[in-house]
Design an enzyme around this catalytic site. Sequence first.
Site, PDB file in Angstrom:
ATOM      1  N   PHE A 110     -25.770  -9.714 -42.614  1.00 61.31           N
ATOM      2  CA  PHE A 110     -25.888  -9.486 -41.176  1.00 61.31           C
ATOM      3  C   PHE A 110     -26.180  -8.000 -40.913  1.00 61.31           C
ATOM      4  O   PHE A 110     -25.573  -7.127 -41.544  1.00 61.31           O
ATOM      5  CB  PHE A 110     -24.592  -9.903 -40.473  1.00 61.31           C
ATOM      6  CG  PHE A 110     -24.710  -9.959 -38.986  1.00 61.31           C
ATOM      7  CD1 PHE A 110     -25.337 -11.026 -38.365  1.00 61.31           C
ATOM      8  CD2 PHE A 110     -24.225  -8.924 -38.201  1.00 61.31           C
ATOM      9  CE1 PHE A 110     -25.473 -11.074 -36.979  1.00 61.31           C
ATOM     10  CE2 PHE A 110     -24.350  -8.955 -36.811  1.00 61.31           C
ATOM     11  CZ  PHE A 110     -24.980 -10.035 -36.205  1.00 61.31           C
ATOM     12  N   ASP A 182     -17.463 -10.718 -45.708  1.00 61.18           N
ATOM     13  CA  ASP A 182     -17.555 -10.967 -44.270  1.00 61.18           C
ATOM     14  C   ASP A 182     -17.419 -12.479 -44.063  1.00 61.18           C
ATOM     15  O   ASP A 182     -18.249 -13.264 -44.523  1.00 61.18           O
ATOM     16  CB  ASP A 182     -18.916 -10.453 -43.767  1.00 61.18           C
ATOM     17  CG  ASP A 182     -19.112 -10.651 -42.268  1.00 61.18           C
ATOM     18  OD1 ASP A 182     -18.460 -11.537 -41.689  1.00 61.18           O
ATOM     19  OD2 ASP A 182     -19.958  -9.934 -41.696  1.00 61.18           O
ATOM     20  N   TYR A 207     -14.200 -14.261 -32.316  1.00 57.49           N
ATOM     21  CA  TYR A 207     -14.869 -14.957 -31.201  1.00 57.49           C
ATOM     22  C   TYR A 207     -15.743 -16.137 -31.602  1.00 57.49           C
ATOM     23  O   TYR A 207     -16.353 -16.758 -30.744  1.00 57.49           O
ATOM     24  CB  TYR A 207     -15.687 -13.957 -30.367  1.00 57.49           C
ATOM     25  CG  TYR A 207     -16.707 -13.114 -31.107  1.00 57.49           C
ATOM     26  CD1 TYR A 207     -17.911 -13.651 -31.535  1.00 57.49           C
ATOM     27  CD2 TYR A 207     -16.484 -11.761 -31.346  1.00 57.49           C
ATOM     28  CE1 TYR A 207     -18.850 -12.867 -32.183  1.00 57.49           C
ATOM     29  CE2 TYR A 207     -17.404 -10.970 -31.992  1.00 57.49           C
ATOM     30  CZ  TYR A 207     -18.598 -11.525 -32.411  1.00 57.49           C
ATOM     31  OH  TYR A 207     -19.515 -10.753 -33.066  1.00 57.49           O
ATOM     32  N   LYS A 208     -15.830 -16.439 -32.895  1.00 57.21           N
ATOM     33  CA  LYS A 208     -16.666 -17.577 -33.295  1.00 57.21           C
ATOM     34  C   LYS A 208     -15.785 -18.818 -33.448  1.00 57.21           C
ATOM     35  O   LYS A 208     -15.290 -19.357 -32.473  1.00 57.21           O
ATOM     36  CB  LYS A 208     -17.421 -17.238 -34.582  1.00 57.21           C
ATOM     37  CG  LYS A 208     -18.410 -16.085 -34.427  1.00 57.21           C
ATOM     38  CD  LYS A 208     -19.118 -15.818 -35.722  1.00 57.21           C
ATOM     39  CE  LYS A 208     -20.011 -14.601 -35.639  1.00 57.21           C
ATOM     40  NZ  LYS A 208     -21.217 -14.811 -34.823  1.00 57.21           N
ATOM     41  N   ARG A 356     -30.658 -22.366 -34.536  1.00 53.85           N
ATOM     42  CA  ARG A 356     -29.431 -22.440 -35.322  1.00 53.85           C
ATOM     43  C   ARG A 356     -28.456 -23.354 -34.605  1.00 53.85           C
ATOM     44  O   ARG A 356     -28.212 -23.200 -33.410  1.00 53.85           O
ATOM     45  CB  ARG A 356     -28.868 -21.018 -35.433  1.00 53.85           C
ATOM     46  CG  ARG A 356     -27.917 -20.797 -36.560  1.00 53.85           C
ATOM     47  CD  ARG A 356     -27.559 -19.347 -36.671  1.00 53.85           C
ATOM     48  NE  ARG A 356     -26.804 -18.875 -35.491  1.00 53.85           N
ATOM     49  CZ  ARG A 356     -26.008 -17.809 -35.479  1.00 53.85           C
ATOM     50  NH1 ARG A 356     -25.861 -17.086 -36.567  1.00 53.85           N
ATOM     51  NH2 ARG A 356     -25.378 -17.434 -34.393  1.00 53.85           N
TER      52      ARG A 356
END
Length: 397
Positions: A110, A182, A207-208, A356
């Site tokens: 990322f 990560d 937050y995911k 996605r």
Amino acid sequence: LAGLRAAFDLPTKLIYLNGNSLGPLTKAARARVEEVLRLQWGEGLVSSWNRHQWIELPRSCGEKVAALIGAAPGQVICCDSISINLFKVLAASLQLRPERDLILSTTDNFPTDLYAGQGLNQLLGEGRCRFEVVESTELLDHLDDSVAAIMLSHVDYRSGRLADIGAWTRQAHEIGALAIWDLAHSAGVLPVQLDRWQVDFAVGCGYKYLNGGPGAPAFVYCARRHHGVLNQPLYGWMGHRAAFDFQPVYEPAHGPASFQTGTPPILSMAALDAALGLFEGVDMDAVAAKARALAEFFLQEVEARVALRDLRLESPADADERGAQLAFSHPEAYAICRGMAADSVIFDYRPPRILRLGFSPLFLSFEDVASAASKLDKFLAQQTYREARFRRHQVVP
Ligand SMILES: Cc1ncc(COP(=O)(O)O)c(C=O)c1O
């Protein structure tokens, strides 16, 4: 897991295949934030740091996350963002390997992870910190005794490809390097065993899949064997051994507590804490199995519907090799994403042409997946994506 759907405050008609970007609101988080606003902040004011254990939240949230990622207590803290935590972790890793200067990562990692490496290189200079990014297929060839740490993602944010944390961590350790992971796209949706895999440091998002809310605090895992020798450079009073002694000289707290810098954001932390409560008693193997079954079901639908055959799968076809998401390329990916949103089906777009889809098992049903496939089929068959209103780019895609 179907019963957990009722714990979410999702708009009724919405089919949300984007929990891997921003998890939805839980009823528990809504109630908690309201309580914090009204009672704890509104009435309790500063006394709530003690009375409502605000000061404990980074640690207590960390323990809830620890239970989801295979970490024994005392190794995880919630604070800051992944970006900031990575900077701290990378710097701490260089200090744990003072005779080495290289941090290795991969081109498909990322961007923020790569920026953290670049920023540290920029600050410390080539003599102390080299940061190299290589193709993931060539990582093994670059492991030598100059490597202080490898920094990788468990699940590739774009393709969903899953990395073997245990195997790469072993490879890193064999050459004396540290392994930093990560977990943005695996914490809360895949079984993770950080202690068993002997990971050194890990970071992840609140937050995911943890549903902590927009900009929720992230987490840092720091293996117990590094406690006591650990030194991260963003010193701040909340990371001090005795913050409320107000000593002029910094002395780090023991273990992950030293990863804290400033005052924790209590409203966000309270939302995260409440959302984490949903995982109590939930078996992560069952969560991963449902995510996998939902994705496999969507793939079957893609096979079965003529208009969906224009979608090219960019994720590994073998479910063992991917996380809880599917990526498809399509020349009109952006307009498809916008157009489907207008029809209450939320996908995610990643440039240049990736759609996605995240299969969050706590709130998605098989019926949702069938319905999303059917709507997408119609949308593509009618080429609705050609409408100008779906082609205008927004700041956040
Ligand atoms: C793999 C990965 N790492 C890091 C981040 C960003 O983390 P943060 O916003 O907490 O800095 C994301 C955001 O989507 C991500 O997917």
